[in-house]
Motif scaffolding. Structure first.
Motif, short mmCIF file in Angstrom:
data_model
loop_
_atom_site.label_atom_id
_atom_site.label_comp_id
_atom_site.label_asym_id
_atom_site.label_seq_id
_atom_site.Cartn_x
_atom_site.Cartn_y
_atom_site.Cartn_z
N PRO A 1 0.84 -1.20 0.00
CA PRO A 1 0.00 0.00 0.00
C PRO A 1 0.87 1.25 0.00
CG PRO A 1 -0.76 -1.57 1.66
CD PRO A 1 0.54 -2.09 1.13
N ASN A 2 0.39 2.29 -0.68
CA ASN A 2 1.03 3.61 -0.66
C ASN A 2 2.34 3.71 -1.42
OD1 ASN A 2 -0.25 5.78 0.24
ND2 ASN A 2 0.38 5.62 2.37
N GLY B 1 2.69 3.85 -4.54
CA GLY B 1 2.54 4.74 -5.69
C GLY B 1 2.02 4.05 -6.94
N LYS B 2 1.32 2.95 -6.76
CA LYS B 2 0.80 2.18 -7.92
C LYS B 2 -0.23 2.99 -8.71
CE LYS B 2 -0.65 -1.10 -5.18
NZ LYS B 2 -0.13 -0.46 -3.94
N THR C 1 -5.91 8.39 -6.07
CA THR C 1 -4.67 8.28 -5.30
C THR C 1 -4.86 9.06 -4.00
OG1 THR C 1 -3.75 10.30 -6.26
CG2 THR C 1 -3.29 8.25 -7.42
N GLU D 1 -2.93 9.74 0.26
CA GLU D 1 -1.86 9.40 1.20
C GLU D 1 -2.28 8.29 2.14
OE1 GLU D 1 -3.70 12.10 1.10
OE2 GLU D 1 -3.90 13.08 3.06
N ALA E 1 -2.95 4.61 3.11
CA ALA E 1 -2.62 3.26 2.65
C ALA E 1 -3.92 2.47 2.53
CB ALA E 1 -1.69 2.59 3.64
N GLY E 2 -4.07 1.73 1.44
CA GLY E 2 -5.28 0.92 1.27
C GLY E 2 -6.37 1.65 0.52
N THR E 3 -5.99 2.60 -0.35
CA THR E 3 -6.99 3.38 -1.10
C THR E 3 -7.64 2.53 -2.20
OG1 THR E 3 -5.77 5.41 -0.68
CG2 THR E 3 -7.33 5.44 -2.52
N ALA F 1 -5.11 -3.49 -5.43
CA ALA F 1 -5.01 -3.13 -4.01
C ALA F 1 -3.59 -3.43 -3.49
CB ALA F 1 -6.04 -3.91 -3.20
N GLY F 2 -3.08 -2.54 -2.63
CA GLY F 2 -1.76 -2.77 -2.04
C GLY F 2 -1.75 -4.07 -1.23
N LYS G 1 8.97 5.85 -6.19
CA LYS G 1 9.21 7.25 -5.79
C LYS G 1 10.63 7.70 -6.10
CE LYS G 1 5.45 6.73 -2.54
NZ LYS G 1 4.91 6.70 -1.19
N VAL H 1 12.30 11.11 -4.93
CA VAL H 1 12.83 11.44 -3.60
C VAL H 1 14.02 10.55 -3.22
CG1 VAL H 1 10.67 12.41 -2.75
CG2 VAL H 1 11.11 9.95 -2.48
N VAL I 1 11.29 4.42 -10.43
CA VAL I 1 10.29 5.07 -11.27
C VAL I 1 9.45 5.98 -10.40
CG1 VAL I 1 8.57 3.22 -11.01
CG2 VAL I 1 8.58 4.59 -13.09
N VAL J 1 5.07 10.66 -10.09
CA VAL J 1 4.90 12.09 -9.82
C VAL J 1 5.76 12.90 -10.78
CG1 VAL J 1 5.35 13.93 -8.13
CG2 VAL J 1 4.22 11.81 -7.40
#
Ligand SMILES: Nc1nc2c(c(=O)[nH]1)N(C=O)[C@@H](CNc1ccc(C(=O)N[C@@H](CCC(=O)O)C(=O)O)cc1)CN2
Ligand SMILES: Nc1nc2c(ncn2[C@@H]2O[C@H](COP(=O)(O)OP(=O)(O)OP(=O)(O)O)[C@@H](O)[C@H]2O)c(=O)[nH]1
Length: 432
Positions: A226-227, A229-230, A245, A247, A249-251, A273-274, A324, A327, A335, A338
């Motif tokens: 989860p989270n 960035g899929k 999308t 912040e 987790a589990g969106t 799903a993450g 990500k 960062v 990859v 953003v």
């Protein structure tokens, strides 16, 4: 009494407003219908500009019309084409006028093509190719469908057929002379013919899977914790906000599908799903779905947060990327959905992987073809095996060859396919 099929008509182009709409009429009354609408028929297969009028002499439209005589048309019947102004009102008025003529009725889905098949203008494989060509959305699909529509599969099966008929004839000759002295042993030549056909069958059989993927699309699943960035990555690839999308987790819970054209290949990207242990019931269902779809997918892209150990195992051939990239100090093999870093490289890797698989396709495109070729192959291996047992067994070998020929004939619809026709034509649109 001779059975004369109804004359059928339909809008051949997509319904709704358009520059031009084509209404097609096929059957023995097509020419009559044309004369009723605009008088004298034009020269065969030559476009001519006419005023169409209803039975009372009122104008319906100004249209380009074409007349194809029997045996010289798409269906093999007389065909009339009316290239109308593409408005709903014009099309409706002309369809209404045709429906009021005796002996004419609206066509069923695929009925024009069905007549082309019945009249020998197309074989069954070509009909499938035509259906695929109309469904084609990408270059690879178009090329593959056009090959089948052009008759390449029928030609291939026809070539095998000739070889098997020659092999069967050699055996029959020996069987007929069984009591006499037979000067030559035919089995080496027969085995040679069977061997060639079998190796070509094996190649074609192994290509069907790739051809099916080209037909229906490759599935590529994006997986990860989860989270990671899929969904953000999916949206970047899709060029639109296909998935939510956040912040949290589990969106993502349902599998989100995005259709794409990657270098001519049809691809469905799946956002899932993450993956994690969860006590949330609904999230748990989502994770279960993610695992199932990922397993069935043609390719998996794993996104992994730097320094985290995922609780899932990439399969050989799957793609793994660090998430990500924007960062990270070291963004090798990373990859970001953003900043877009690494995205074109990822797309290139997905495309190359799938193109390599697509390249394994041959001429045959369907499970139906594979089944027929597999059956023929089984018959041929049985025939080859009994041939080694000597001339007493040639009769059995010849019977296996006849079965193999029958199996191959079903590819082009020469035999055993009546029950398939309704299924095949029900997927066509009206007017085709
Ligand atoms: N206006 C129009 N465009 C069209 C079609 C059509 O029916 N009408 N087609 C429909 O799908 C496709 C073209 N396919 C066609 C296939 C065969 C024949 C035909 O008349 N065949 C005859 C004669 C062949 C010849 O003289 O070369 C035949 O096969 O005997 C016409 C169109 C795509 N474009
Ligand atoms: N810096 C950075 N943040 C990102 C990137 N991708 C996603 N995020 C952020 O990470 C959070 C989660 O992003 P999602 O795309 O929803 O992640 P997901 O993997 O789909 O999450 P689930 O639906 O929970 O599985 C959001 O706040 C995003 O803005 C990235 O490449 N770089």
């Amino acid at each position: 009494m001779v059975y004369v099929p109804d004359t059928i008509f339909a809008l051949a182009t997509a319904p709704g407003k358009a520059g031009v709409a084509v209404v097609r009429v096929s059957g023995s009354l097509a020419g009559h219908a044309g004369s009723a609408l605009f008088g004298k028929l034009p020269h065969p297969r030559m476009a001519s500009l006419r005023i169409l009028k209803d039975a009372a002499g009122r104008r319906l439209d100004q249209a380009l019309v074409l007349f194809f005589p029997e045996k010289n048309s798409f269906t093999g019947e007389e065909v009339l084409e009316l290239h109308l102004h593409g408005s709903v009102a014009v099309v409706n008025a002309v369809l209404r006028e045709l429906s009021e003529m005796d002996g004419l009725r609206l066509a069923e889905p695929g009925e024009f093509t069905r007549r082309a098949l019945e009249n020998g203008c197309l074989d069954l494989a070509q009909v499938e190719g035509l259906a695929d060509l109309i469904e084609a959305e990408t270059e690879a699909q178009r090329r593959q469908a056009l090959r089948v529509l052009s008759g390449d599969l029928g030609d291939l099966a026809g070539g095998w057929r000739s070889n098997l008929i020659r092999a069967a004839a050699l055996l029959e000759a020996t069987i007929d002379f069984a009591d006499e002295e037979v000067p030559v042993d035919v089995s080496p030549e027969v085995l040679g013919l069977l061997g060639n056909v079998r190796s070509e069958l094996a190649t074609e059989i192994s290509g069907v899977e790739a051809a099916e993927r080209i037909r229906t699309g490759f599935e590529v699943a994006i997986l990860g914790a989860p989270n990671v960035g899929k969904s953000t990555l999916l949206n970047m690839l899709a060029g639109r906000e296909a998935a939510i999308t956040s912040e949290y987790a589990g969106t993502t819970r349902d599998v989100i599908e995005v259709r794409m054209d990657l270098n001519g290949l049809p691809v469905t990207l799946l956002d899932t799903a993450g993956l994690r242990e969860t006590t949330d019931h609904v999230e748990g269902i989502g994770i279960e779905r993610a695992r199932e779809r990922a397993k069935a997918a043609d390719l998996r892209v794993f996104l992994i947060e730097q320094n985290q150990h995922p609780d899932f195992q990439p399969l050989p051939g799957d793609i793994v990327r660090t998430a990500k990239a924007d960062v990270l100090s070291d963004a090798t093999d990373a990859v970001s959905g953003v900043s877009g870093q690494g995205v074109s490289d990822l797309v290139k890797e997905i495309t190359t992987t799938l193109s390599d698989r697509a390249a394994r396709s041959g001429i045959a495109t369907r499970e139906r073809h594979r089944t027929a070729m597999g059956r023929a192959n089984d018959n041929l291996s049985a025939a080859s095996a009994v041939l080694d047992l000597g001339p007493d067994h040639y009769e059995i070998a010849a019977e296996e060859l006849r079965s193999a020929i029958r199996a191959l004939d079903s590819i082009v619809g020469r035999v055993d396919v009546e029950n398939l026709l309704d299924e095949i034509f029900s997927s066509f649109c009206i007017g085709k």
